[in-house]
Every structure is written in C-alpha cells, then in structure tokens.
Design an enzyme around this catalytic site. Structure first.
Site, PDB file in Angstrom:
ATOM      1  N   LEU A   1       0.814  -1.218   0.000  1.00  0.00           N
ATOM      2  CA  LEU A   1       0.000   0.000   0.000  1.00  0.00           C
ATOM      3  C   LEU A   1       0.848   1.269   0.000  1.00  0.00           C
ATOM      4  CD1 LEU A   1      -2.826  -1.029   2.514  1.00  0.00           C
ATOM      5  CD2 LEU A   1      -2.692  -1.434   0.048  1.00  0.00           C
TER       6      LEU A   1
ATOM      7  N   HIS B   1      -3.541   4.351  -2.220  1.00  0.00           N
ATOM      8  CA  HIS B   1      -4.512   3.485  -1.541  1.00  0.00           C
ATOM      9  C   HIS B   1      -5.121   4.202  -0.335  1.00  0.00           C
ATOM     10  CE1 HIS B   1      -1.780   0.311  -3.359  1.00  0.00           C
ATOM     11  NE2 HIS B   1      -2.956  -0.059  -3.806  1.00  0.00           N
TER      12      HIS B   1
END
EC number: 6.3.2.1
Length: 285
Positions: free
Chosen positions: A36, A40
C-alpha cells in the site's frame, strides 16, 4: 504489526465480523493487492468518509497475472500495510486471505463478456487479465456485499471493466472512481514504483510530462500526429521503452482515429523501465 488492527484471514472470520455490524447495508470496500501507498490511503479515506464500516482486502490475485515472474516479484508487505492502515483508522477490517481460501483447490478464472472493453490496451498485452480481475472482484463483492466500492483512476481501464461487471452481473454496488494520486514529481503512485532505482524513479516523471504535452497537442493536432510525437519521445529515450500509447473514447475505450467534439477522450500509456511495467492515463478534453 499493529495488533489492535483487525486482520481476518478466512471467509468465516470475515462473515463473523460483518455480522457484528448494526447496519450491514452501509459497508465500503477497497480491494487492493497490498504494498500500500498514499494512493490506496486516499481511497480508504474516501471510503471512511462515506461508509459506517470499511473493508480493505489485501490479496495478490494469481488469476490476473499473465506473467509468472511478475506475480512472484509482486511485493508482499502485510505488516507494513496493516501499520499504514491503522495510522488512518482502526475502524477498518483488513481481509488478507491465502490463495487457497479464495480459490480452494483450483485457481480458475471465470470468463466474462465485457463488450470489447477488455480487448484493447492492457487486454491486448495481458491475455485474460481482465477475466482474472472480474473473477476476484465479483468474489469479493459476494463475500463483503458492500454498498460502495472504491477504485483508483490510475487503472482507468480496470475501473471501466468493473463498472461493466456490475452492470452485466447485476451486482447492487456503487462503483466510485478516485483521482490518480501522484508522487511530488508527477509519477503516478504504484506499488511497482518500489522496484525502481532512486534515479529512475525521479526520471520517470518523464511519463506524466509526456502525457501532459500530448493533452496540449491534442487540442491542435490530429490523433495520429499526437501518437507519432509520443512514439518519438520514447524512441529518443535510453531508459524508457514504450509498450503502447493510445487515445480512446472514455465510454467504450475504442481507440480514436479522428476527433469528435461530442466524445470525451482519454490518453493511456504503458512503459517499461528497469524491467518494471508502469501505466498512466490522463483526460485530454
């Protein structure tokens, strides 16, 4: 790992947690493959602002990789991902299943009719990719039953595919596209950026700069001239290899040959650098 963060790894655990929610009709879903980054996080923040509860899935889906090496190299950083998620909110369910939990004893791809959206650009260079995406996203929708699901516009073709998936499978979920989040110098944020050397990562701003100039040129020149100009920029680059540059109708993703003032267009690009494949896109009218 941040142990106060709720991480579930089985479908039964996920169902158990979803059953605890008072209003299960107000759940947001952010599907990811992990590794991530701030792109995100922007999806998660939007989801948190619009739903009572949010589920983020972290699952590197084997059915959407047509290149085994790419699958093997895809970064898996669950502990870091969980820490990053918990820095935003602890009111998030992290669903991080194993491949066997999703596909049981057979990794099988479902075949869809995406009305040609899957045949161009990514679909042309990544055989069966979007059937793999459809398979996992439909599975996640059936497990979580979200009211809303969030996808980044960096994968704009994927976003259109998922909108089509929901339409053809009659899935009651609202698909929300979120703007591309970029690094300070303009490179679209991607988990793959971590595989680039520091210098090349900086120099990769060249991709977005090329898109911005193509957008400007599109206002004055033909589609063919813009495409030729982009190809020349990459011909003159030692580091960056152009896989494709395409200008398409936003709705159908049909490659444009001539301009029509009634149609919205978007420019898409895929580039190889240091063995890493990067994609980006931009609205151009």
């Amino acid at each position: 790992m941040n142990f106060s963060m709720l991480v579930v790894k089985t479908i039964n655990e996920l169902r158990s947690e979803l059953n605890k929610i008072d209003d299960s009709s107000d759940v947001g879903l952010v599907p990811t493959m992990g590794a991530l980054h701030q792109g995100h996080m922007s999806l998660l923040e939007k989801a948190l602002s619009e739903n009572k509860k949010v589920v983020v899935s972290i699952f590197v889906n084997p059915t959407q990789f047509n290149n085994t090496e790419d699958l093997e190299k895809y970064p898996k950083t669950l502990d870091n991902d969980v820490d990053l998620i918990s820095s935003i909110s602890k009111n998030i369910i992290v669903f991080a299943p194993a491949v066997a939990e999703i596909y049981h004893d057979k990794v099988k791809t479902k075949i869809y009719d995406f009305a040609g959206l899957d045949k161009v650009m990514e679909g042309e260079f990544r055989d069966n990719h979007f059937n793999g995406v459809g398979t996992i996203v439909e599975t996640l929708f059936s497990l979580v039953k979200p009211k809303r699901a969030y996808f980044g516009e960096k994968d704009f073709q994927q976003l259109r595919i998922i909108q089509k998936l929901v339409e053809i499978q009659k899935i009651p979920v609202e698909i929300i596209g979120c703007e591309i989040v970029r690094e300070n110098h303009g490179l679209a944020m991607s988990s793959r950026n971590e595989r680039l050397s520091k210098t090349i990562r900086q120099n990769a701003a060249f991709i977005y700069e090329t898109l911005k100039i193509a957008k400007y040129k599109f206002g004055m020149e033909s589609v063919l001239k813009v495409k030729d100009w982009v190809a020349k920029q990459f011909d003159n680059s030692a580091d960056f290899k152009l896989e494709y540059f395409e200008i398409t109708d936003v709705e159908t993703l049909t490659p444009a040959k001539n301009k029509n003032i009634d149609i919205k267009y978007r420019a898409f690009i895929a580039v190889y650098v240091e063995g890493v494949r990067l994609i980006d896109n931009i609205a151009i009218n």
